[in-house]
Design a protein around this motif. Structure first.
Motif, PDB file in Angstrom:
ATOM      1  N   GLN A 133       0.813  -1.219   0.000  1.00 46.16           N
ATOM      2  CA  GLN A 133       0.000   0.000   0.000  1.00 46.16           C
ATOM      3  C   GLN A 133       0.845   1.268   0.000  1.00 46.16           C
ATOM      4  OE1 GLN A 133      -0.419  -2.687   1.797  1.00 46.16           O
ATOM      5  NE2 GLN A 133      -2.565  -3.145   2.247  1.00 46.16           N
TER       6      GLN A 133
ATOM      7  N   GLU B 111      -0.145  -7.917  -3.154  1.00 49.89           N
ATOM      8  CA  GLU B 111      -0.651  -7.204  -1.982  1.00 49.89           C
ATOM      9  C   GLU B 111      -0.021  -7.812  -0.738  1.00 49.89           C
ATOM     10  OE1 GLU B 111      -4.699  -7.029   0.758  1.00 49.89           O
ATOM     11  OE2 GLU B 111      -4.811  -7.839  -1.285  1.00 49.89           O
TER      12      GLU B 111
ATOM     13  N   ASP C  70      -7.723  -8.478  -4.957  1.00 50.59           N
ATOM     14  CA  ASP C  70      -9.008  -8.905  -5.530  1.00 50.59           C
ATOM     15  C   ASP C  70      -9.617  -7.807  -6.384  1.00 50.59           C
ATOM     16  OD1 ASP C  70      -9.291 -11.582  -4.304  1.00 50.59           O
ATOM     17  OD2 ASP C  70      -9.348 -10.445  -2.433  1.00 50.59           O
ATOM     18  N   GLU C  71      -9.588  -6.589  -5.879  1.00 51.64           N
ATOM     19  CA  GLU C  71     -10.123  -5.463  -6.634  1.00 51.64           C
ATOM     20  C   GLU C  71      -9.328  -5.243  -7.919  1.00 51.64           C
ATOM     21  OE1 GLU C  71     -10.547  -0.614  -6.178  1.00 51.64           O
ATOM     22  OE2 GLU C  71     -10.572  -1.869  -4.374  1.00 51.64           O
ATOM     23  N   THR C  72      -8.003  -5.360  -7.830  1.00 55.25           N
ATOM     24  CA  THR C  72      -7.169  -5.164  -9.020  1.00 55.25           C
ATOM     25  C   THR C  72      -7.414  -6.264 -10.045  1.00 55.25           C
ATOM     26  OG1 THR C  72      -5.488  -4.123  -7.617  1.00 55.25           O
ATOM     27  CG2 THR C  72      -4.810  -4.803  -9.828  1.00 55.25           C
TER      28      THR C  72
ATOM     29  N   THR D 287      -3.030  -2.238  -3.491  1.00 52.20           N
ATOM     30  CA  THR D 287      -3.628  -2.172  -2.158  1.00 52.20           C
ATOM     31  C   THR D 287      -4.618  -3.299  -1.917  1.00 52.20           C
ATOM     32  OG1 THR D 287      -5.323  -0.651  -2.970  1.00 52.20           O
ATOM     33  CG2 THR D 287      -3.347   0.327  -2.031  1.00 52.20           C
ATOM     34  N   ASP D 288      -5.239  -3.799  -2.987  1.00 51.72           N
ATOM     35  CA  ASP D 288      -6.235  -4.864  -2.869  1.00 51.72           C
ATOM     36  C   ASP D 288      -6.136  -5.753  -4.104  1.00 51.72           C
ATOM     37  OD1 ASP D 288      -8.660  -6.400  -3.034  1.00 51.72           O
ATOM     38  OD2 ASP D 288      -9.619  -5.014  -1.638  1.00 51.72           O
TER      39      ASP D 288
ATOM     40  N   ARG E  65      -0.687 -11.739  -0.809  1.00 50.90           N
ATOM     41  CA  ARG E  65      -1.470 -12.418  -1.829  1.00 50.90           C
ATOM     42  C   ARG E  65      -1.061 -11.892  -3.198  1.00 50.90           C
ATOM     43  NH1 ARG E  65      -7.008 -11.442  -1.677  1.00 50.90           N
ATOM     44  NH2 ARG E  65      -7.412 -13.530  -2.505  1.00 50.90           N
TER      45      ARG E  65
END
Length: 267
Positions: free
Chosen positions: A17, A133, A93-95, A90-91, A117
């Motif tokens: 992050q 991440e 799953d979102e990326t 930062t995330d 992850r």
């Protein structure tokens, strides 16, 4: 210090992050791990230690500092051997969702590792990259300046690629710490904290007969003497794809014995 086949791990406290959108690690999956270690040890002066995942994964060290992960491909996998960069997010799953939404591919993951992850993806042109991440190498600034010196994306269209990666990785988003993007001398240039970390250039073609022209991320390693590095590569089973010299210094694009391409440039 450990590594995984798809991303970095570290014992330091720095997190993805803190440098989101920037390159944070590089990996190579080789057909013969011991032969690959021997080549890069002789050419770039790396030493190796076993990673937590087992005997088939290792961390490359330069003067004691982790610089890259090298692992062994499963024998049944007949895929090109190539260096792969990972970008801090930062995330994950979102990326990964953003990548899929933009008609690109998430090939592996997201997967969980001891300190983070990661996932392996390909952009719309087929250039392979990873996202990570979690914890980073403990001194990312030193890592970035030594391995790699920088990255270059050979894209069909640098502006289109910059839009894709910008939307996926939050480049130039205005958030504190985000990567900055500028157009300079025909390239899209990515900076983090004012330092250049990547170039995106146009002109790659998926139909090109030369591998150098295929859409892909390319790694540049700094060395003290380009000429002696080239000779070391040739002595150890590598090959030279091209050399250049200008006012900023010399550089040479090399292939390791497995066919993985990289460039050495005067550091």
């Amino acid at each position: 210090m450990d590594t995984t086949p798809t991303g970095p791990t570290a014992t330091g406290a720095m997190l993805s992050q803190e440098i989101f959108g920037a390159p944070c690690w590089i990996t190579l999956m080789a057909r013969d791990l011991r032969a690959s270690q021997s080549f890069y040890g002789a050419v770039l002066g790396w030493r190796f230690q076993r990673a937590r995942l087992g005997d088939e994964f290792s961390v490359a060290l330069l003067e004691g500092t982790p610089v890259a992960g090298i692992g062994a491909l499963a024998p049944a996998l007949r895929v090109p051997v190539a260096w792969t960069p990972y970008f801090a997010v930062t995330d994950v799953d979102e990326t990964a969702a953003r990548i899929r939404e933009r008609s690109a591919t998430v090939a592996v993951g997201p997967l969980r590792f001891p300190v983070g992850r990661g996932a392996l993806a390909a952009d719309r042109d087929g250039a392979v990259f990873g996202i990570w991440e979690g914890q980073l190498v403990s001194d990312w600034q030193s890592w970035r300046k030594n391995a790699p010196a920088w990255l270059r994306l050979r894209a069909r269209d640098a502006f289109e690629a910059a839009i894709f990666y910008g939307e996926v990785l939050d480049w130039a988003c205005g958030r504190p710490g985000c990567c900055e993007v500028a157009y300079e001398a025909g390239d899209v240039v990515l900076r983090q904290g004012g330092d250049v970390v990547a170039h995106l250039g146009s002109g790659a073609s998926g139909a090109a007969p030369e591998a150098l022209m295929h859409p892909r991320w390319h790694v540049y390693f700094p060395v003290s003497d380009v000429g002696s590095t080239v000779q070391a590569a040739l002595r150890n089973g590598g090959s030279v794809l091209g050399t250049e010299s200008d006012s900023s210094g010399a550089e040479a694009t090399l292939c390791d014995p497995d066919g993985a391409m990289f460039t050495v440039t005067r550091g």
